[in-house]
Design a protein around this motif. Structure first.
Motif, mmCIF file in Angstrom:
data_model
loop_
_atom_site.group_PDB
_atom_site.id
_atom_site.type_symbol
_atom_site.label_atom_id
_atom_site.label_comp_id
_atom_site.label_asym_id
_atom_site.label_seq_id
_atom_site.Cartn_x
_atom_site.Cartn_y
_atom_site.Cartn_z
ATOM 1 N N PHE A 112 -8.845 -6.885 -12.751
ATOM 2 C CA PHE A 112 -8.300 -5.546 -12.042
ATOM 3 C C PHE A 112 -7.022 -4.994 -12.931
ATOM 4 N N ALA A 113 -6.530 -5.825 -13.831
ATOM 5 C CA ALA A 113 -5.438 -5.142 -14.492
ATOM 6 C C ALA A 113 -5.996 -4.646 -16.009
ATOM 7 N N LEU A 114 -6.509 -5.842 -16.553
ATOM 8 C CA LEU A 114 -6.954 -5.501 -18.152
ATOM 9 C C LEU A 114 -8.223 -4.833 -18.395
ATOM 10 N N LYS A 115 -9.056 -5.078 -17.390
ATOM 11 C CA LYS A 115 -10.331 -4.358 -17.521
ATOM 12 C C LYS A 115 -10.436 -3.023 -16.660
ATOM 13 N N LEU A 116 -10.275 -2.983 -15.204
ATOM 14 C CA LEU A 116 -10.287 -2.024 -14.539
ATOM 15 C C LEU A 116 -8.897 -1.122 -14.586
ATOM 16 N N ARG A 117 -7.957 -1.555 -14.955
ATOM 17 C CA ARG A 117 -6.427 -1.098 -15.109
ATOM 18 C C ARG A 117 -6.263 -0.503 -13.774
ATOM 19 N N TRP A 118 -6.301 -1.067 -12.600
ATOM 20 C CA TRP A 118 -6.033 -0.530 -11.504
ATOM 21 C C TRP A 118 -4.498 -0.918 -11.083
ATOM 22 N N LEU A 119 -4.229 -1.825 -11.447
ATOM 23 C CA LEU A 119 -2.925 -2.439 -11.132
ATOM 24 C C LEU A 119 -2.124 -3.116 -12.482
ATOM 25 N N PRO A 120 -0.848 -3.255 -12.371
ATOM 26 C CA PRO A 120 -0.130 -3.768 -13.404
ATOM 27 C C PRO A 120 -0.500 -5.137 -13.522
ATOM 28 N N VAL A 121 -0.472 -5.753 -14.937
ATOM 29 C CA VAL A 121 -0.502 -6.870 -15.204
ATOM 30 C C VAL A 121 0.691 -7.840 -14.897
ATOM 31 N N GLN A 122 1.785 -7.534 -15.188
ATOM 32 C CA GLN A 122 2.958 -8.365 -14.744
ATOM 33 C C GLN A 122 4.201 -7.512 -14.430
ATOM 34 N N GLY A 123 5.098 -8.250 -13.846
ATOM 35 C CA GLY A 123 6.563 -7.470 -13.425
ATOM 36 C C GLY A 123 6.509 -7.370 -11.828
ATOM 37 N N TYR A 124 7.465 -6.731 -11.550
ATOM 38 C CA TYR A 124 7.893 -6.450 -10.045
ATOM 39 C C TYR A 124 8.667 -5.432 -10.091
ATOM 40 N N ALA A 125 8.204 -4.357 -9.190
ATOM 41 C CA ALA A 125 9.132 -3.266 -8.857
ATOM 42 C C ALA A 125 9.831 -3.636 -7.216
ATOM 43 N N PRO A 126 11.149 -3.512 -7.325
ATOM 44 C CA PRO A 126 11.941 -3.625 -6.172
ATOM 45 C C PRO A 126 11.413 -2.608 -5.056
ATOM 46 N N LEU A 127 11.487 -3.056 -3.776
ATOM 47 C CA LEU A 127 11.072 -2.310 -2.793
ATOM 48 C C LEU A 127 11.958 -1.187 -2.806
ATOM 49 N N GLU A 128 13.166 -0.992 -3.141
ATOM 50 C CA GLU A 128 14.187 0.184 -3.425
ATOM 51 C C GLU A 128 13.442 1.314 -4.102
ATOM 52 N N ASN A 129 12.544 0.954 -4.907
ATOM 53 C CA ASN A 129 11.797 1.838 -5.843
ATOM 54 C C ASN A 129 10.655 2.674 -5.206
ATOM 55 N N GLY A 130 10.562 2.259 -4.156
ATOM 56 C CA GLY A 130 9.575 2.900 -3.399
ATOM 57 C C GLY A 130 8.192 1.791 -2.960
ATOM 58 N N ALA A 131 7.716 2.205 -1.635
ATOM 59 C CA ALA A 131 6.781 1.270 -1.127
ATOM 60 C C ALA A 131 5.344 1.225 -2.237
ATOM 61 N N GLY A 132 4.998 2.211 -2.919
ATOM 62 C CA GLY A 132 3.856 2.164 -3.671
ATOM 63 C C GLY A 132 4.204 1.448 -5.079
ATOM 64 N N PRO A 133 5.193 1.659 -5.664
ATOM 65 C CA PRO A 133 5.416 0.738 -6.771
ATOM 66 C C PRO A 133 5.484 -0.639 -6.495
ATOM 67 N N TRP A 134 6.135 -0.805 -5.335
ATOM 68 C CA TRP A 134 6.320 -2.354 -4.836
ATOM 69 C C TRP A 134 5.016 -2.929 -4.695
ATOM 70 N N LEU A 135 4.282 -2.144 -3.892
ATOM 71 C CA LEU A 135 2.936 -2.894 -3.349
ATOM 72 C C LEU A 135 2.059 -3.057 -4.508
ATOM 73 N N ALA A 136 2.234 -2.204 -5.444
ATOM 74 C CA ALA A 136 1.353 -2.169 -6.664
ATOM 75 C C ALA A 136 1.654 -3.515 -7.602
ATOM 76 N N SER A 137 2.775 -3.815 -7.814
ATOM 77 C CA SER A 137 3.287 -4.668 -8.418
ATOM 78 C C SER A 137 2.996 -6.373 -7.866
ATOM 79 N N ILE A 138 3.017 -6.210 -6.621
ATOM 80 C CA ILE A 138 3.007 -7.519 -5.601
ATOM 81 C C ILE A 138 1.415 -7.674 -5.094
ATOM 82 N N LEU A 139 0.832 -6.985 -5.379
ATOM 83 C CA LEU A 139 -0.646 -6.934 -4.747
ATOM 84 C C LEU A 139 -1.604 -8.152 -5.346
ATOM 85 N N LEU A 140 -1.723 -7.855 -6.632
ATOM 86 C CA LEU A 140 -2.446 -8.909 -7.377
ATOM 87 C C LEU A 140 -1.968 -10.273 -7.441
ATOM 88 N N PRO A 141 -0.775 -10.661 -7.174
ATOM 89 C CA PRO A 141 -0.251 -12.129 -7.176
ATOM 90 C C PRO A 141 -0.605 -12.474 -5.673
#
Length: 313
Positions: A155-184
């Motif tokens: 999902f990250a390297l081949k399809l490039r739908w979501l980021p591979v690593q890292g975490y976006a705090p919830l304060e930065n918005g629900a979208g970036p937060w969900l994208a960073s935590i969905l794969l884990p």
């Protein structure tokens, strides 16, 4: 109900105390000396002894444990041996990523596993039931870190739908937060889904064989009503028990998952503390996890009375 709550609180306090004692004993009796690590490779024996004295590591173990436990009861988990920061502050700083991971993982697992278990019990012996059983067995058998690398590759390297690593705090918005935590969360939920689905299937098969289910069918109730209204509620006790017990599975899996996806949570902090022999940080994190586990199971115990009124008696 008040007596039940008092008993549960008492047993939870005993569990937390036993966890604290076990962790303290294992850490202080294991090989390694944090004073030697702090002193460096060129330190003399006198330098190491001086550091041990400053840190209080030269005192008897029972004295160290009593002092540490007394401070914990006052909300003081001590300071890190290496950074000097309060352990409570380090835990609070890393808490959001880990709790986000655990909450989203639990939501995904419950949303997928319970309907899958119900469908498997609805048609026992069918291709659907066998497929769900095979998928559950596979999900429970494959290690979390292997699943993590697989979903990251797809999902990250081949399809490039979501980021591979890292975490976006919830304060930065629900979208970036969900994208960073969905794969884990997807990676961590596989074994949890398998555990809940197998338990739900077994409980549903037993309930669907009861006489009141046959009566409901004879009255013309639809399959959907029988499964999700009549039968599922009577499976709530074993299923909720497994959900509570599975929190321990999530806590252990979060350590590996945070390492794979480079999430700056409590799991990463715990690994770093173990590698450096930072006793106060290790003790604080493990004790915090034990508090979370006991609190969640206490809430589930109290919900038993909601699911089954007979428990209130």
């Amino acid at each position: 109900m008040a007596l039940v709550l008092a008993r549960r609180l008492g047993s939870g306090a005993v569990v937390a105390l036993m966890v604290a004692l076990t962790v303290f004993a294992l850490l202080h009796l294991s090989p390694g000396d944090p004073a030697a690590v702090l002193a460096g490779d060129n330190a003399t024996a006198a330098d190491i002894a001086r550091i041990r004295t400053n840190l209080g590591l030269d005192r008897p173990l029972h004295v160290q444990f009593a002092a540490w436990l007394g401070a914990v009861l006052q909300g003081d988990f001590g300071n890190s041996l290496f950074s000097g920061q309060p352990v409570a502050a380090l835990i609070a700083e890393r808490m959001q990523p880990t709790l986000s991971l655990m909450v989203l993982t639990t939501a995904i697992a419950v949303a997928v596993a319970i309907p899958a278990g119900v469908l498997a019990a609805w048609r026992p012996g069918s291709i659907l039931e066998r497929s769900i059983a095979a998928i559950s067995l596979t999900g429970f058998s494959v290690p979390v870190f292997v699943v993590g690398y697989c979903v990251a590759f797809v999902f990250a390297l081949k399809l490039r739908w979501l980021p591979v690593q890292g975490y976006a705090p919830l304060e930065n918005g629900a979208g970036p937060w969900l994208a960073s935590i969905l794969l884990p969360s997807l990676a961590l939920s596989t074994s949890y889904i398998a555990l809940i689905a197998r338990t739900t299937r077994a409980a549903m098969i037993e309930v669907l064989a009861q006489d009141y289910i046959k009566t409901a069918r004879a009255k013309g109730c639809s399959d959907l009503s029988i499964l999700f209204v009549h039968a599922l509620r009577n499976c709530a006790l074993p299923v909720s028990t497994v959900i509570g017990m599975g929190i321990a599975l999530l806590i252990g899996g979060a350590v590996a998952t945070e390492s794979v996806f480079a999430i700056p949570g409590l799991g990463r902090l715990l690994i770093d503390a173990i590698l450096r022999g930072d006793y106060p940080v290790i003790q604080g994190i493990v004790l915090f996890f034990s508090f979370v586990y006991v609190a969640i199971n206490l809430c589930l115990d109290l919900l038993y009375g909601v699911f089954d009124p007979r428990v209130r008696l």
